[in-house]
Scaffold this motif. Structure first.
Motif, PDB file in Angstrom:
ATOM      1  N   SER A  11       0.834  -1.212   0.000  1.00 42.31           N
ATOM      2  CA  SER A  11       0.000   0.000   0.000  1.00 42.31           C
ATOM      3  C   SER A  11       0.868   1.261   0.000  1.00 42.31           C
ATOM      4  CB  SER A  11      -0.972   0.003   1.172  1.00 42.31           C
ATOM      5  OG  SER A  11      -0.267   0.073   2.388  1.00 42.31           O
ATOM      6  N   ASP A  15       0.921   4.043  -2.903  1.00 42.31           N
ATOM      7  CA  ASP A  15       0.700   5.438  -2.501  1.00 42.31           C
ATOM      8  C   ASP A  15       1.895   6.328  -2.824  1.00 42.31           C
ATOM      9  OD1 ASP A  15      -1.762   4.868  -1.548  1.00 42.31           O
ATOM     10  OD2 ASP A  15      -1.172   4.753   0.552  1.00 42.31           O
ATOM     11  N   LYS A  44      -3.402  -2.265  -8.014  1.00 41.13           N
ATOM     12  CA  LYS A  44      -3.479  -0.976  -8.705  1.00 41.13           C
ATOM     13  C   LYS A  44      -4.808  -0.846  -9.447  1.00 41.13           C
ATOM     14  CE  LYS A  44       1.298   0.409  -9.541  1.00 41.13           C
ATOM     15  NZ  LYS A  44       2.378   0.408 -10.530  1.00 41.13           N
ATOM     16  N   THR A  46      -7.611  -2.447  -8.827  1.00 41.95           N
ATOM     17  CA  THR A  46      -8.696  -2.333  -7.853  1.00 41.95           C
ATOM     18  C   THR A  46      -8.814  -0.901  -7.358  1.00 41.95           C
ATOM     19  OG1 THR A  46      -8.188  -4.582  -7.180  1.00 41.95           O
ATOM     20  CG2 THR A  46      -9.640  -3.311  -5.735  1.00 41.95           C
ATOM     21  N   ILE A  47      -7.670  -0.284  -7.089  1.00 44.50           N
ATOM     22  CA  ILE A  47      -7.671   1.099  -6.605  1.00 44.50           C
ATOM     23  C   ILE A  47      -8.194   2.035  -7.692  1.00 44.50           C
ATOM     24  CG2 ILE A  47      -6.143   3.002  -5.932  1.00 44.50           C
ATOM     25  CD1 ILE A  47      -4.526   0.814  -4.367  1.00 44.50           C
ATOM     26  N   GLU A  48      -7.791   1.781  -8.946  1.00 51.13           N
ATOM     27  CA  GLU A  48      -8.289   2.595 -10.059  1.00 51.13           C
ATOM     28  C   GLU A  48      -9.799   2.505 -10.163  1.00 51.13           C
ATOM     29  OE1 GLU A  48      -6.217   1.614 -13.700  1.00 51.13           O
ATOM     30  OE2 GLU A  48      -4.335   2.230 -12.761  1.00 51.13           O
ATOM     31  N   LEU A  50     -11.868   1.765  -7.744  1.00 52.72           N
ATOM     32  CA  LEU A  50     -12.417   2.474  -6.588  1.00 52.72           C
ATOM     33  C   LEU A  50     -12.404   3.980  -6.820  1.00 52.72           C
ATOM     34  CD1 LEU A  50     -10.929   0.518  -3.561  1.00 52.72           C
ATOM     35  CD2 LEU A  50     -13.298   0.575  -4.289  1.00 52.72           C
ATOM     36  N   CYS A  51     -11.310   4.473  -7.427  1.00 52.40           N
ATOM     37  CA  CYS A  51     -11.203   5.903  -7.706  1.00 52.40           C
ATOM     38  C   CYS A  51     -12.188   6.305  -8.793  1.00 52.40           C
ATOM     39  CB  CYS A  51      -9.778   6.258  -8.138  1.00 52.40           C
ATOM     40  SG  CYS A  51      -8.615   6.186  -6.766  1.00 52.40           S
ATOM     41  N   ASP A  52     -12.369   5.403  -9.779  1.00 49.63           N
ATOM     42  CA  ASP A  52     -13.311   5.689 -10.858  1.00 49.63           C
ATOM     43  C   ASP A  52     -14.735   5.788 -10.346  1.00 49.63           C
ATOM     44  OD1 ASP A  52     -11.450   5.892 -12.775  1.00 49.63           O
ATOM     45  OD2 ASP A  52     -11.766   3.924 -13.674  1.00 49.63           O
ATOM     46  N   SER A  53     -15.041   5.037  -9.292  1.00 50.96           N
ATOM     47  CA  SER A  53     -16.414   5.028  -8.790  1.00 50.96           C
ATOM     48  C   SER A  53     -16.716   6.289  -7.990  1.00 50.96           C
ATOM     49  CB  SER A  53     -16.679   3.786  -7.940  1.00 50.96           C
ATOM     50  OG  SER A  53     -15.969   3.879  -6.732  1.00 50.96           O
ATOM     51  N   GLN A  54     -15.652   7.020  -7.631  1.00 52.18           N
ATOM     52  CA  GLN A  54     -15.823   8.261  -6.874  1.00 52.18           C
ATOM     53  C   GLN A  54     -16.661   9.296  -7.647  1.00 52.18           C
ATOM     54  OE1 GLN A  54     -14.168   7.820  -4.010  1.00 52.18           O
ATOM     55  NE2 GLN A  54     -14.643   9.685  -2.917  1.00 52.18           N
ATOM     56  N   PRO A  55     -16.289   9.590  -8.914  1.00 53.51           N
ATOM     57  CA  PRO A  55     -17.090  10.567  -9.667  1.00 53.51           C
ATOM     58  C   PRO A  55     -18.543  10.137  -9.836  1.00 53.51           C
ATOM     59  CG  PRO A  55     -15.003  10.180 -10.750  1.00 53.51           C
ATOM     60  CD  PRO A  55     -15.116   9.164  -9.651  1.00 53.51           C
TER      61      PRO A  55
END
Ligand SMILES: [Zn+2]
Length: 79
Positions: A11, A15, A44, A46-48, A50-55
């Motif tokens: 992690s 980061d 990476k 999975t994090i992408e 998760l970040c994509d689901s933010q918008p």
């Protein structure tokens, strides 16, 4: 560094908070360990995701506010 070490530092590595020396060791391990390369890639991705689901949640908020504004406007309209 071994596979356990990679997972422990994973992690921090993603980061970008890893110590330069540790990062070098980790990347050296990744260069010859397919398992860890796969784990890093998967994490990476999975994090992408998760970040994509933010918008999406943001636009849901915007949409609900838009609906609220529309309701107010239509409510003001004389029928
Ligand atoms: Zn490994």
């Amino acid at each position: 560094m071994n596979c356990k070490g990679v997972i422990r530092e994973l992690s921090n590595y993603i980061d970008g908070e890893l110590d330069a020396v540790v990062k070098q060791e980790l990347e050296h391990h990744l260069a010859h360990c397919e398992d860890c390369t796969m784990i890093v890639d998967q994490t990476k991705k999975t994090i992408e995701i998760l970040c994509d689901s933010q918008p999406v949640s943001l636009s849901t908020d915007v949409r609900s506010r838009l609906h609220e504004t529309l309701r107010e406007k239509t409510g003001q309209k004389p029928t």
